[in-house]
Design an enzyme around this catalytic site. Structure first.
Site, PDB file in Angstrom:
ATOM      1  N   LYS A  17      44.742  36.001  42.746  1.00 30.29           N
ATOM      2  CA  LYS A  17      45.950  36.332  43.523  1.00 30.29           C
ATOM      3  C   LYS A  17      45.594  37.248  44.696  1.00 30.29           C
ATOM      4  CE  LYS A  17      48.022  38.260  39.926  1.00 30.29           C
ATOM      5  NZ  LYS A  17      46.979  38.127  38.905  1.00 30.29           N
ATOM      6  N   ARG A  92      56.573  39.712  36.815  1.00 36.50           N
ATOM      7  CA  ARG A  92      55.742  39.404  35.649  1.00 36.50           C
ATOM      8  C   ARG A  92      56.545  39.232  34.375  1.00 36.50           C
ATOM      9  NH1 ARG A  92      49.821  41.814  35.844  1.00 36.50           N
ATOM     10  NH2 ARG A  92      49.989  42.341  37.998  1.00 36.50           N
ATOM     11  N   ARG A 175      45.291  42.150  28.550  1.00 37.70           N
ATOM     12  CA  ARG A 175      46.029  41.693  29.749  1.00 37.70           C
ATOM     13  C   ARG A 175      46.291  40.188  29.681  1.00 37.70           C
ATOM     14  NH1 ARG A 175      41.878  43.838  33.840  1.00 37.70           N
ATOM     15  NH2 ARG A 175      43.034  42.703  35.438  1.00 37.70           N
TER      16      ARG A 175
HETATM   17  P1  AP5 Z   1      41.220  38.740  42.082  1.00 37.47           P
HETATM   18  O1  AP5 Z   1      41.634  38.056  43.330  1.00 37.47           O
HETATM   19  O2  AP5 Z   1      40.936  40.187  42.143  1.00 37.47           O
HETATM   20  O3  AP5 Z   1      42.255  38.390  40.902  1.00 37.47           O
HETATM   21  P2  AP5 Z   1      43.766  38.809  40.676  1.00 37.47           P
HETATM   22  O4  AP5 Z   1      44.513  37.554  40.357  1.00 37.47           O
HETATM   23  O5  AP5 Z   1      44.269  39.632  41.808  1.00 37.47           O
HETATM   24  O6  AP5 Z   1      43.623  39.623  39.334  1.00 37.47           O
HETATM   25  P3  AP5 Z   1      44.074  41.102  38.925  1.00 37.47           P
HETATM   26  O7  AP5 Z   1      43.166  41.549  37.824  1.00 37.47           O
HETATM   27  O8  AP5 Z   1      44.215  41.980  40.116  1.00 37.47           O
HETATM   28  O9  AP5 Z   1      45.464  40.796  38.327  1.00 37.47           O
HETATM   29  P4  AP5 Z   1      46.178  41.661  37.340  1.00 37.47           P
HETATM   30  O10 AP5 Z   1      47.425  40.878  37.333  1.00 37.47           O
HETATM   31  O11 AP5 Z   1      45.583  41.895  36.029  1.00 37.47           O
HETATM   32  O12 AP5 Z   1      46.150  43.115  38.023  1.00 37.47           O
HETATM   33  P5  AP5 Z   1      47.213  43.925  38.872  1.00 37.47           P
HETATM   34  O13 AP5 Z   1      46.503  44.841  39.757  1.00 37.47           O
HETATM   35  O14 AP5 Z   1      48.213  43.002  39.456  1.00 37.47           O
HETATM   36  O15 AP5 Z   1      39.927  37.977  41.514  1.00 37.47           O
HETATM   37  C1  AP5 Z   1      39.318  38.373  40.320  1.00 37.47           C
HETATM   38  C2  AP5 Z   1      37.797  38.229  40.404  1.00 37.47           C
HETATM   39  O16 AP5 Z   1      37.462  36.850  40.502  1.00 37.47           O
HETATM   40  C3  AP5 Z   1      37.161  38.887  41.629  1.00 37.47           C
HETATM   41  O17 AP5 Z   1      35.914  39.386  41.258  1.00 37.47           O
HETATM   42  C4  AP5 Z   1      37.029  37.736  42.642  1.00 37.47           C
HETATM   43  O18 AP5 Z   1      35.955  37.942  43.530  1.00 37.47           O
HETATM   44  C5  AP5 Z   1      36.755  36.568  41.702  1.00 37.47           C
HETATM   45  N1  AP5 Z   1      37.319  35.297  42.186  1.00 37.47           N
HETATM   46  C6  AP5 Z   1      38.507  35.095  42.816  1.00 37.47           C
HETATM   47  N2  AP5 Z   1      38.695  33.776  43.054  1.00 37.47           N
HETATM   48  C7  AP5 Z   1      37.618  33.147  42.554  1.00 37.47           C
HETATM   49  C8  AP5 Z   1      37.223  31.760  42.492  1.00 37.47           C
HETATM   50  N3  AP5 Z   1      37.996  30.783  42.993  1.00 37.47           N
HETATM   51  N4  AP5 Z   1      36.040  31.467  41.897  1.00 37.47           N
HETATM   52  C9  AP5 Z   1      35.250  32.449  41.381  1.00 37.47           C
HETATM   53  N5  AP5 Z   1      35.558  33.770  41.417  1.00 37.47           N
HETATM   54  C10 AP5 Z   1      36.727  34.100  41.995  1.00 37.47           C
HETATM   55  O19 AP5 Z   1      47.947  44.755  37.699  1.00 37.47           O
HETATM   56  C11 AP5 Z   1      47.256  45.773  37.005  1.00 37.47           C
HETATM   57  C12 AP5 Z   1      48.179  46.432  36.001  1.00 37.47           C
HETATM   58  O20 AP5 Z   1      49.300  47.021  36.691  1.00 37.47           O
HETATM   59  C13 AP5 Z   1      48.820  45.508  34.957  1.00 37.47           C
HETATM   60  O21 AP5 Z   1      47.978  45.309  33.843  1.00 37.47           O
HETATM   61  C14 AP5 Z   1      50.088  46.300  34.593  1.00 37.47           C
HETATM   62  O22 AP5 Z   1      49.783  47.385  33.743  1.00 37.47           O
HETATM   63  C15 AP5 Z   1      50.495  46.873  35.931  1.00 37.47           C
HETATM   64  N6  AP5 Z   1      51.400  45.977  36.686  1.00 37.47           N
HETATM   65  C16 AP5 Z   1      51.158  45.405  37.899  1.00 37.47           C
HETATM   66  N7  AP5 Z   1      52.198  44.663  38.287  1.00 37.47           N
HETATM   67  C17 AP5 Z   1      53.125  44.771  37.301  1.00 37.47           C
HETATM   68  C18 AP5 Z   1      54.417  44.208  37.128  1.00 37.47           C
HETATM   69  N8  AP5 Z   1      54.964  43.385  38.041  1.00 37.47           N
HETATM   70  N9  AP5 Z   1      55.078  44.517  35.973  1.00 37.47           N
HETATM   71  C19 AP5 Z   1      54.553  45.352  35.057  1.00 37.47           C
HETATM   72  N10 AP5 Z   1      53.338  45.906  35.166  1.00 37.47           N
HETATM   73  C20 AP5 Z   1      52.626  45.610  36.288  1.00 37.47           C
END
Ligand code: AP5
Ligand code: MG
Length: 220
Positions: A17, A92, A175
């Protein structure tokens, strides 16, 4: 830009994402709104909001809807969101999706589409355990799949790269469970509203980007 692009990026942790949102920001000139990034910033600043959310984030649990909705709606009022936005990691839960729906309606805004990125859990674990993030601009890198040009430094802004605390195997597994239990039902939610566009997120970054651009260009 003459039309509004109000997008949601939906997908499990590690689906890409953030990676895709950064590329869309560059091409379409609309802001990326990552609730995860906003809350990590609140935690680092030591604000009272940061104190409230940090325990949930460290455990890989969802932050309660009322807190996240407050943060999101505040950010959505920013002037830079007038021509559109990409919501990365929000909503989410069905409750968050309903709050967003109401808030957009109240502001006379409409969702353009929801892009759901599908990736199997095994691949997600491999992506997240070797992910590195820029301290300054939150860009994601990967030690194998997307190496920075200079080790430990962001290609975009030269910021220092670090490993997110919740990218440990134990927290990632939680997660993923939370995603399947609480977030995956949104696929059905948006399908019913005929707003859902699904992409295979288990391909090369550039191929996924091109598919997402085709979807965006077909909207409105
Ligand atoms: P990346 O692009 O970083 O993935 P992402 O989908 O952004 O994953 P996140 O871990 O950021 O999502 P998340 O939902 O757990 O975390 P968030 O910060 O939103 O890519 C991942 C890796 O893969 C990278 O190394 C990249 O280089 C690699 N990659 C990408 N595309 C690739 C491909 N095609 N092929 C190979 N490699 C690839 O949330 C964190 C925490 O915040 C949550 O756990 C929760 O506690 C809280 N939170 C956030 N939003 C909410 C909400 N709306 N409600 C409640 N709690 C929330
Ligand atoms: Mg992210």
């Amino acid at each position: 830009m003459s039309r509004n692009l109000n997008l949601i990026f939906l997908g499990p942790p590690g689906a890409g994402k953030g990676t895709q949102a950064k590329m869309i920001v560059d091409k379409y000139n609309i802001p990326q709104i990552s609730t995860g990034d906003l809350m990590r910033a609140a935690v680092s600043s030591g604000s009272s909001m940061g104190d409230k959310v940090k325990g949930y984030m460290a455990a890989g649990a969802l932050v309660p809807d009322d807190l996240v909705v407050e943060i999101l709606l505040d950010r959505l009022s920013g002037d830079d969101c007038r021509d559109g936005f990409i919501l990365d990691g929000f909503p989410r839960t069905v409750g968050q999706a309903e709050s967003l729906e109401k808030a957009l309606e109240k502001r006379g805004m409409k969702l353009s589409g929801v892009v759901a990125m599908m990736v199997p859990d095994e691949a997600l674990l491999k992506r997240l355990t070797a992910r590195r993030i820029c301290k300054e601009c939150s860009a994601s890198y990967h030690l194998e799949f997307l190496k920075p040009k200079v080790e430990g430094k962001c290609d975009r802004c030269q910021g220092e790269l670090y490993q997110r605390k919740d990218d440990s195997e134990e927290v990632i597994l939680n997660r993923l469970k939370v995603y399947h239990d609480q977030t995956a039902p949104l696929i059905d939610f948006y399908q019913k509203r005929k707003a859902l566009y699904t992409v295979d997120g288990n391909k090369k970054i550039e191929m996924i980007f091109s598919e997402i651009c085709d979807i965006i260009d077909s909207l409105n």
